[in-house]
Motif scaffolding. Structure first.
Motif, mmCIF file in Angstrom:
data_model
loop_
_atom_site.group_PDB
_atom_site.id
_atom_site.type_symbol
_atom_site.label_atom_id
_atom_site.label_comp_id
_atom_site.label_asym_id
_atom_site.label_seq_id
_atom_site.Cartn_x
_atom_site.Cartn_y
_atom_site.Cartn_z
ATOM 1 N N ASP A 331 0.830 -1.207 0.000
ATOM 2 C CA ASP A 331 0.000 0.000 0.000
ATOM 3 C C ASP A 331 0.867 1.262 0.000
ATOM 4 O O ASP A 331 0.562 2.227 -0.708
ATOM 5 N N ARG A 332 1.951 1.238 0.773
ATOM 6 C CA ARG A 332 2.804 2.432 0.868
ATOM 7 C C ARG A 332 3.509 2.727 -0.445
ATOM 8 O O ARG A 332 3.651 3.889 -0.827
ATOM 9 N N VAL A 333 3.978 1.694 -1.133
ATOM 10 C CA VAL A 333 4.754 1.946 -2.343
ATOM 11 C C VAL A 333 3.877 2.148 -3.570
ATOM 12 O O VAL A 333 4.393 2.344 -4.668
ATOM 13 N N ALA A 334 2.559 2.129 -3.388
ATOM 14 C CA ALA A 334 1.681 2.447 -4.523
ATOM 15 C C ALA A 334 1.974 3.844 -5.057
ATOM 16 O O ALA A 334 1.750 4.123 -6.243
ATOM 17 N N ALA A 335 2.497 4.730 -4.205
ATOM 18 C CA ALA A 335 2.864 6.085 -4.644
ATOM 19 C C ALA A 335 4.017 6.067 -5.634
ATOM 20 O O ALA A 335 4.255 7.078 -6.314
ATOM 21 N N TYR A 336 4.747 4.944 -5.735
ATOM 22 C CA TYR A 336 5.890 4.844 -6.637
ATOM 23 C C TYR A 336 5.548 4.101 -7.924
ATOM 24 O O TYR A 336 6.445 3.741 -8.688
ATOM 25 N N ARG A 337 4.252 3.871 -8.155
ATOM 26 C CA ARG A 337 3.853 3.248 -9.412
ATOM 27 C C ARG A 337 4.371 4.098 -10.573
ATOM 28 O O ARG A 337 4.406 5.335 -10.488
ATOM 29 N N PRO A 338 4.793 3.454 -11.672
ATOM 30 C CA PRO A 338 5.440 4.216 -12.747
ATOM 31 C C PRO A 338 4.628 5.408 -13.228
ATOM 32 O O PRO A 338 5.165 6.508 -13.411
ATOM 33 N N GLY A 339 3.332 5.226 -13.423
ATOM 34 C CA GLY A 339 2.520 6.326 -13.920
ATOM 35 C C GLY A 339 2.470 7.508 -12.978
ATOM 36 O O GLY A 339 2.510 8.675 -13.413
ATOM 37 N N HIS A 340 2.403 7.230 -11.673
ATOM 38 C CA HIS A 340 2.355 8.310 -10.696
ATOM 39 C C HIS A 340 3.648 9.125 -10.715
ATOM 40 O O HIS A 340 3.625 10.364 -10.658
ATOM 41 N N VAL A 341 4.784 8.429 -10.777
ATOM 42 C CA VAL A 341 6.069 9.130 -10.757
ATOM 43 C C VAL A 341 6.283 9.900 -12.061
ATOM 44 O O VAL A 341 6.796 11.031 -12.047
ATOM 45 N N LEU A 342 5.891 9.327 -13.181
ATOM 46 C CA LEU A 342 5.997 10.053 -14.446
ATOM 47 C C LEU A 342 5.127 11.306 -14.426
ATOM 48 O O LEU A 342 5.529 12.357 -14.950
ATOM 49 N N ASP A 343 3.958 11.226 -13.815
ATOM 50 C CA ASP A 343 3.126 12.432 -13.648
ATOM 51 C C ASP A 343 3.882 13.499 -12.877
ATOM 52 O O ASP A 343 3.837 14.693 -13.229
ATOM 53 N N ARG A 344 4.569 13.085 -11.821
ATOM 54 C CA ARG A 344 5.325 14.045 -11.004
ATOM 55 C C ARG A 344 6.409 14.730 -11.827
ATOM 56 O O ARG A 344 6.635 15.939 -11.705
ATOM 57 N N TRP A 345 7.098 13.954 -12.673
ATOM 58 C CA TRP A 345 8.142 14.546 -13.511
ATOM 59 C C TRP A 345 7.555 15.525 -14.525
ATOM 60 O O TRP A 345 8.097 16.607 -14.740
ATOM 61 N N GLU A 346 6.452 15.167 -15.123
ATOM 62 C CA GLU A 346 5.864 16.074 -16.099
ATOM 63 C C GLU A 346 5.314 17.336 -15.431
ATOM 64 O O GLU A 346 5.371 18.428 -16.013
ATOM 65 N N GLU A 347 4.828 17.203 -14.205
ATOM 66 C CA GLU A 347 4.399 18.391 -13.463
ATOM 67 C C GLU A 347 5.598 19.283 -13.150
ATOM 68 O O GLU A 347 5.508 20.517 -13.217
ATOM 69 N N LEU A 348 6.732 18.661 -12.796
ATOM 70 C CA LEU A 348 7.950 19.430 -12.534
ATOM 71 C C LEU A 348 8.391 20.172 -13.793
ATOM 72 O O LEU A 348 8.737 21.360 -13.747
ATOM 73 N N PHE A 349 8.387 19.494 -14.935
ATOM 74 C CA PHE A 349 8.758 20.151 -16.190
ATOM 75 C C PHE A 349 7.824 21.327 -16.484
ATOM 76 O O PHE A 349 8.259 22.394 -16.929
ATOM 77 N N ALA A 350 6.528 21.133 -16.232
ATOM 78 C CA ALA A 350 5.556 22.198 -16.497
ATOM 79 C C ALA A 350 5.839 23.419 -15.623
ATOM 80 O O ALA A 350 5.721 24.572 -16.070
ATOM 81 N N ARG A 351 6.194 23.184 -14.345
ATOM 82 C CA ARG A 351 6.503 24.318 -13.456
ATOM 83 C C ARG A 351 7.721 25.088 -13.936
ATOM 84 O O ARG A 351 7.779 26.318 -13.816
ATOM 85 N N LEU A 352 8.714 24.363 -14.481
ATOM 86 C CA LEU A 352 9.908 25.048 -14.964
ATOM 87 C C LEU A 352 9.583 25.978 -16.136
ATOM 88 O O LEU A 352 10.258 26.997 -16.321
ATOM 89 N N ARG A 353 8.578 25.643 -16.894
ATOM 90 C CA ARG A 353 8.237 26.470 -18.068
ATOM 91 C C ARG A 353 7.446 27.719 -17.704
ATOM 92 O O ARG A 353 7.260 28.599 -18.566
ATOM 93 N N LEU A 354 6.925 27.800 -16.503
ATOM 94 C CA LEU A 354 6.085 28.947 -16.129
ATOM 95 C C LEU A 354 6.903 30.237 -16.086
ATOM 96 O O LEU A 354 8.047 30.237 -15.686
#
Length: 354
Positions: A331-354
Motif C-alpha cells: 500500500d505504501r509503495v503504490a505512490a511509486y507506481r510508474p505512472g504516478h512518478v511520471l506524472d510528477r516529472w511532467e508536473e515538474l517540467f511544467a513548473r519550470l516552463r512557467l
C-alpha cells in the motif's frame, strides 16, 4: 514560455549502461517518458565495461561520450544538446552535474538529481558538490520531502523538490510468502554489508525450526569473501548466489521470496526494497535514511546486528506477520507506481516552463 509539454528530455549519467540502481531508475524514466511522446536521450559519460540491458526494447536514444580509446568529450555532449531547440537535461549525480554543467546550452532547463540520502551526502564529498553546483541549476531533485528540506537548509538551495524513484512495473500478482526464502538484492560490494546479512541469517536459522534459504542476487568483488563467510557461519548449503540476473527475471524471484533483507551502510530510496514491497514482500533494514523508513516494513538502528537478527527471526517464524506487513508495504509503495512518478516529472517540467 518555452515549448510545450512533450519537449525533449536528456538524461546524463556517469555510466548509463552499468548494472545499478541509478541506472535502472534512469532507463525506467526514459522509457516511460518516451512512451508518453517525449523525445528522450540517455547519455553515458563513460563507456561501461559490462553493459546491462535495463529495458528490453528501448523507445529512446542512447549515446556514449567516451570513445573506445579516449576520454569522454564535453564537445560531443554540447553538440548533441545544441541540436535541441528546447527541453530538459536531467543530470543524475553530483559528479555528472560538475562534469557536464558547462556543456549545456542556456536555452535548456537543467535538473540535478541526487539518489542518495542527506545522511550519506554529509559524510562524503557529495554535500560539498551539491552546495557548489546545485544552486545554479533550474531544479534540484531529491528522493523524499525530508531530504529536500535538509538539503535546502544546509546548502541554501532555492530550487529543491522531491520526486521518488519509480518502480519498473506495478505487479498484478503478489507473493504468497510461504516459501522459506530470504532475499538480498544488490551489488556484492562492501557498502552493502552482505556479511552482516549472512551472520543474521545464520543466527535466525538456529532459532527457527523450518529450513530457510538465503538468496543473494547480484555480482561483485565480495563474492569469494561472502562464500567463505557463509561457510564459516555454517550456512553455505543454505546460501545461493544468483549473480547477475536479467531485469525480466526479477519478478519471479520476488514472487518466490518471503522476506527482503537490507544491511547496507547507506541507501537513498532503495529500489530493491520498494520492488519487493510491490510484490507484497516485507523488508527488514537498517534505518539509514528517510527513504528506507518510507519503504521497509521493519527498521532497526544502523549497525545494530542483534536487533536486525531479532526482527529477521520474528518474520521468519510468523507467516501472518509477513502477510500483514507485506500488504501494508505494498500500500505504501503504490505512490511509486510508474505512472504516478511520471506524472510528477511532467508536473515538474511544467513548473519550470512557467
Amino acid at each position: 514560455m518555452r515549448a510545450g509539454g512533450r519537449d525533449p528530455v536528456v538524461f546524463v549519467a556517469w555510466d548509463a549502461e552499468a548494472l545499478g540502481g541509478v541506472q535502472r531508475v534512469t532507463h525506467t524514466l526514459a522509457q516511460g517518458l518516451a512512451v508518453r511522446g517525449h523525445e528522450v536521450h540517455v547519455v553515458g559519460i563513460h563507456r561501461s565495461a559490462a553493459p546491462f540491458r535495463h529495458v528490453a526494447e528501448p523507445g529512446y536514444h542512447r549515446h556514449v561520450l567516451q570513445g573506445r580509446l579516449g576520454r569522454p568529450s564535453r564537445r560531443r555532449l554540447a553538440a548533441l544538446l545544441g541540436a535541441l531547440r528546447s527541453g530538459y537535461v536531467v543530470l543524475t549525480s553530483p559528479g555528472t552535474v560538475a562534469w557536464a554543467r558547462e556543456a549545456i546550452p542556456r536555452h535548456l532547463f537543467t535538473v540535478g538529481q541526487y539518489h542518495g540520502s542527506y545522511e550519506h551526502a554529509r559524510s562524503t564529498w557529495h554535500l560539498r558538490s551539491i552546495r557548489r553546483h546545485y544552486p545554479e541549476l533550474d531544479q534540484a531533485v531529491f528522493l523524499s520531502p525530508e531530504d529536500a528540506w535538509r538539503f535546502t537548509e544546509d546548502c541554501l538551495l532555492p530550487n529543491a523538490a522531491d520526486v521518488p524513484n519509480p518502480l519498473p512495473v506495478w505487479p498484478a500478482r503478489t507473493s504468497p510468502l510461504t516459501a522459506p526464502r530470504v532475499l538480498g538484492v544488490g551489488r556484492l560490494a562492501g557498502v552493502k554489508r552482505f556479511d552482516r546479512l549472512i551472520s543474521a541469517f545464520a543466527a535466525a536459522c538456529r532459532a527457527v525450526p523450518e529450513r530457510w534459504e538465503l538468496h543473494l542476487v547480484g555480482e561483485g568483488e565480495d563474492e569469494p569473501r561472502l562464500r567463505e563467510h557463509a561457510a564459516a557461519e555454517g550456512v553455505a548449503d543454505r546460501v545461493t548466489f544468483h549473480g547477475r540476473v536479467p531485469a525480466e527475471r526479477m519478478p519471479l524471484l520476488y514472487l518466490h521470496g518471503s522476506i527482503l533483507a537490507l544491511t547496507s551502510d547507506h541507501e537513498g530510496l532503495p529500489l530493491a526494497v520498494a520492488e519487493a514491497a510491490s510484490y507484497g514482500v516485507p523488508a527488514v533494514a537498517f534505518d539509514v535514511s528517510s527513504g528506507v523508513r518510507a519503504v521497509a516494513a521493519r527498521t532497526v538502528p544502523p549497525g545494530d546486528l542483534a536487533a536486525f537478527t531479532a526482527e529477521l527471526t520474528a518474520l521468519m517464524a510468523d507467516l501472518a506477520a509477513r502477510r500483514r506487513l507485506g500488504a501494508a508495504a505494498r500500500d505504501r509503495v503504490a505512490a511509486y507506481r510508474p505512472g504516478h512518478v511520471l506524472d510528477r516529472w511532467e508536473e515538474l517540467f511544467a513548473r519550470l516552463r512557467l
